[in-house]
Each structure stands twice: as structure tokens, then as C-alpha cells.
Design an enzyme around this catalytic site. Sequence first.
Site, short mmCIF file in Angstrom:
data_model
loop_
_atom_site.label_atom_id
_atom_site.label_comp_id
_atom_site.label_asym_id
_atom_site.label_seq_id
_atom_site.Cartn_x
_atom_site.Cartn_y
_atom_site.Cartn_z
N CYS A 9 0.87 -1.18 0.00
CA CYS A 9 0.00 0.00 0.00
C CYS A 9 0.90 1.22 0.00
CB CYS A 9 -1.02 -0.01 1.13
SG CYS A 9 -0.34 0.07 2.79
N CYS A 83 -4.58 -0.67 -1.98
CA CYS A 83 -4.91 0.76 -1.87
C CYS A 83 -6.29 1.03 -2.47
CB CYS A 83 -3.91 1.63 -2.59
SG CYS A 83 -2.50 0.80 -3.23
N CYS A 91 -1.58 4.22 -6.08
CA CYS A 91 -1.34 2.80 -5.82
C CYS A 91 -0.09 2.39 -6.59
CB CYS A 91 -2.56 1.98 -6.27
SG CYS A 91 -2.73 0.46 -5.37
#
Length: 149
Positions: A9, A83, A91
Amino acid sequence: MKDNVLFVCVHNSARSQMAEAFLPAAAGDLFDVFSAGIEAGAMNRLVVDVMAEIGFDLSRAYAKPLSAPEIAGRAYRYVITVCAESDGERCPVVPTQGRREHWSFPDPSALTGTIDERRAQTRRIRDAIRDTVEAWAAARRAERTRAAP
């Protein structure tokens, strides 16, 4: 032989850490699990708290960037981004010879409201990540079973 899985993430401070904690419980016999972020942030205290509520201790976890030697020096069979691109979040795209997947979850650090409201929302994100990880692990286990001679 275990496959390497990397959860990614933005800051490695919440979602990827939760996924990294859940996968060994669901299928630690199949996978070695890692997590990282585009850049290392600070662990989200609400995430640490809500994970502790269900028996997962992230109090010693720390955020790692993708460039960290323990992350960058491995080959991954699966790279899973977690994400929320729908929220305009950056992302990461992680080069890999393995399989890429994307699971969209809200960022706990972007939650608003009172502490109790943010804690409740963080619990919902935690539970969604756990459910997704468990279903994914069960599907990978079934694939291996079907492929076994």
C-alpha cells in the site's frame, strides 16, 4: 515449497500490515508473507489497537519501503496492492514476474469523525481485509489441491 506474497500500500502503516498478519493464520503452510509501501510511514495506532482486539499483535510492526533490502531482494509469486484507487490514492506498480492482484480498501489514515467512529470504521476495514485474505488463501489452497498429482 512456500510461495512469497507481498502486500503493498502507500505507507505500509495499515492495510498491507493487516493483510500480512492475516495470511499466515489462514495459510502459513503455503506462503511466506511480506508487506511494504511506496514510502515507509508510521504505524497507524488505531490499526494496532483493533488488531489486538482479535489477537494479532502489531505493536512491534514497522513500516517498510519497497526499497528495503528484506523486501527488494526477493522474488514474489504474488504481489497484491491494497490501496483505494477510487479515492485518488497513488497505488504502486511493483515489477514482478509473479501474479499481480489489486484489492481496494479504504485508507484508515484518511478516516474522519470521532475516535469511536474512526475505530468502528477501522474495524470494518480490518474485517473486510481478513475476509478477503481468508477467501484468497482458500482459493489458492484449492488450486494447489487440484494441481497435485
